[in-house]
Design an enzyme around this catalytic site. Structure first.
Site, PDB file in Angstrom:
ATOM      1  CG  MET A  91      -5.174   0.777  -5.977  1.00 57.88           C
ATOM      2  SD  MET A  91      -3.561   0.046  -5.580  1.00 57.88           S
ATOM      3  CE  MET A  91      -2.667   0.360  -7.109  1.00 57.88           C
ATOM      4  CE  LYS A 123       1.311  -4.799   2.040  1.00 57.71           C
ATOM      5  NZ  LYS A 123       2.115  -4.444   0.849  1.00 57.71           N
ATOM      6  CG  ASP A 129      -4.135  -9.007  -0.690  1.00 59.22           C
ATOM      7  OD1 ASP A 129      -3.344  -8.895  -1.641  1.00 59.22           O
ATOM      8  OD2 ASP A 129      -5.372  -9.150  -0.867  1.00 59.22           O
TER       9      ASP A 129
END
Length: 487
Positions: A170, A55, A33
């Site tokens: 995040m 992503k 990823d």
């Protein structure tokens, strides 16, 4: 076969676990990823299939359902699949969903934990998440929930009341809302706070503020937010390294490029590996094999590169053939290569160039009878050494041990040249092949050369050399760059 859910860590490739490296080395397929460090893909076999499911915010994305289906399909095909995920696969990385999908499909899987950014990013910023007496616990929460659309599942009031350190992963995009919620829940606005952007990577940046002012610093993503007394600690080490954040292009051949890159990364640099040369067997390999088998006939065998050492010893059938032969090496790197074969160099010149090696050999032998010397070297190389020895009365045989060829241009890597600050040249061939492949206009502002021969080659190609190693070794080159950027 098995699907391995591997934590790649938060960014520094050195934080990958031994188990992670082991399963990568046996992978048939690697599914990775955006937050995974792409240099880790070099640990997989060259024939392994690497599939990006990254992503990117606002960009193309592969849905989690599609990723689950891909892992199941490849797992059922009998391939060894490595799912390489940033951080730890079971810490806010949806590894649990992937494991559940594999379990439901009856596909064998294993989890290889990784180092989470919740701990590593603060550590690299010099912030311990716990401190004796002042912070004896820490709470990790996700900041990925969109608090503007509702309360979410995080009980911010409970988080604020727990005490200790709060680590939010995040949460950069929602920093202001998160800070406001914690203040509303009872935390003082002057509580120390910090945001560590791109933690553990050469781009790392640490923003220090308070809970009430952190949002004004506009932390970018990805960032790890630390709130609590420990956020006032500044035990910095990572961002203090001498080449921290410098973007440097390494042009050496693999695997030498990777070895050099690792040394620069230890100094804090961000390295672009762009090998412009490769080594292949000589056109007449049988000649090298024959000379290696007859090495006992010589008084001296002289090595001028580590590649020459390794290629020669591949064809040396019996190390006892060197029993009566003296060995000379042009410098420390070649000496180290000989040591890998349990051979100690009898002679190393004070300066690591052919001219100094010629002088040292002639001085060593003096007025003795004419010496027989074998020089295994690159197919194309300067003739200073063999011509000088022949002129001094030596009986010289030069045998090509390898040939240097140009690499195929890597457009993806070359695109990053515009952001590079410096480029490293370790031989005349790296200069020539880089300029021929990418052009003079793609050369970064700072050109660094390992020694005078390489410097001359660069200047003949129209390059201005800003840094030349005083000691013509990799260590000398790194030291010269450190000194240059310090000034």
């Amino acid at each position: 076969m098995t699907v391995y859910l591997v934590g790649a860590g938060p960014g520094d490739p050195g934080l990958l676990t031994l188990k992670g490296a082991e399963v990568l080395a046996g992978a048939d397929v690697v599914v990775y990823d955006r937050l995974s460090v792409t240099s880790l893909l070099d640990l997989a076999p060259s024939e392994a299939e690497c599939i990006s499911v990254g992503k990117q915010p606002g960009g193309p994305r592969t849905s989690q359902d599609d990723i689950n289906a891909l892992l199941v399909a490849r797992g059922r095909s009998g391939q060894q699949v490595v799912r390489l995920k940033g951080g730890d696969p079971f810490v806010f990385a949806r590894g649990g969903e992937e494991a559940a999908a594999l379990a439901s499909a009856g596909v064998d899987f294993e989890v290889v934990p990784g180092i989470t950014s919740a701990v590593a990013a603060p550590a690299y910023a010099g912030i311990p998440v716990t401190m004796r007496y002042s912070s004896t616990s820490f709470t990790v929460v996700t900041g990925h929930e969109d608090l503007a659309k509702g309360e979410g599942s995080v009980n911010w009031k409970a988080v604020a009341s727990l005490g200790g350190t709060v680590v939010v992963v995040m949460g950069a995009a929602r920093c202001r809302t998160i800070c406001d919620r914690l203040i509303a829940a009872g935390l003082a606005p002057d509580t120390p706070a910090a945001a560590v952007q791109w933690g553990t990577r050469p781009q790392q940046r640490t923003l220090r503020a308070t809970l009430g002012t952190l949002a004004e610093c506009n932390p970018g993503s990805p960032a790890t937010i630390v709130i609590g007394e420990v956020a006032a600690c500044d035990l910095g080490w990572f961002e203090n390294r001498p080449l921290f954040g410098r973007r440097i292009v390494v042009t050496r051949a693999r695997p030498q490029a990777s070895v050099l890159a690792a040394k620069f990364r230890c100094k804090g640099a961000e390295v672009i590996e762009l090998p412009v040369i490769a080594f292949e067997p000589p056109d007449d390999l049988n000649r090298l094999v024959r000379f290696a088998s007859e090495v006992s006939r010589y008084d001296w065998v002289v090595f001028t590169s580590l590649t020459g050492v390794h290629r020669f010893f591949e064809h040396l059938r019996d190390a006892r053939s060197l029993g009566g032969v003296q060995v000379a090496a042009i410098g420390p790197t070649t000496v180290a290569a000989l040591a890998e074969h349990n051979v100690v160099a009898d002679l190393v010149p004070p300066r690591y160039v052919a001219e100094a090696l010629l002088e040292a050999l002639c001085s060593e032998v003096g007025t003795k009878r004419p010496q027989r010397v074998l020089i295994p070297r690159a197919e194309s190389a300067r003739d200073v050494l063999p011509d000088g020895l022949s002129g001094a009365g030596w009986d010289v045989d030069v045998v090509p041990a390898y040939r240097t060829v140009a690499m195929v241009p890597d457009d993806a890597v070359a695109a990053s040249l515009a952001e590079a600050e410096a480029i490293i040249f370790t031989s005349s061939s790296t200069v020539a092949n880089f300029v021929d492949t990418y052009g003079v206009d793609k050369v970064p502002e700072v050109v660094a050369s390992i020694g005078p021969i390489t410097t001359d080659a660069a200047r003949k190609r129209g390059l201005e050399v800003a840094v030349q190693a005083a000691e013509h070794t990799i260590e000398g080159l790194i030291a010269a760059l450190e000194d240059f950027f310090a000034r």
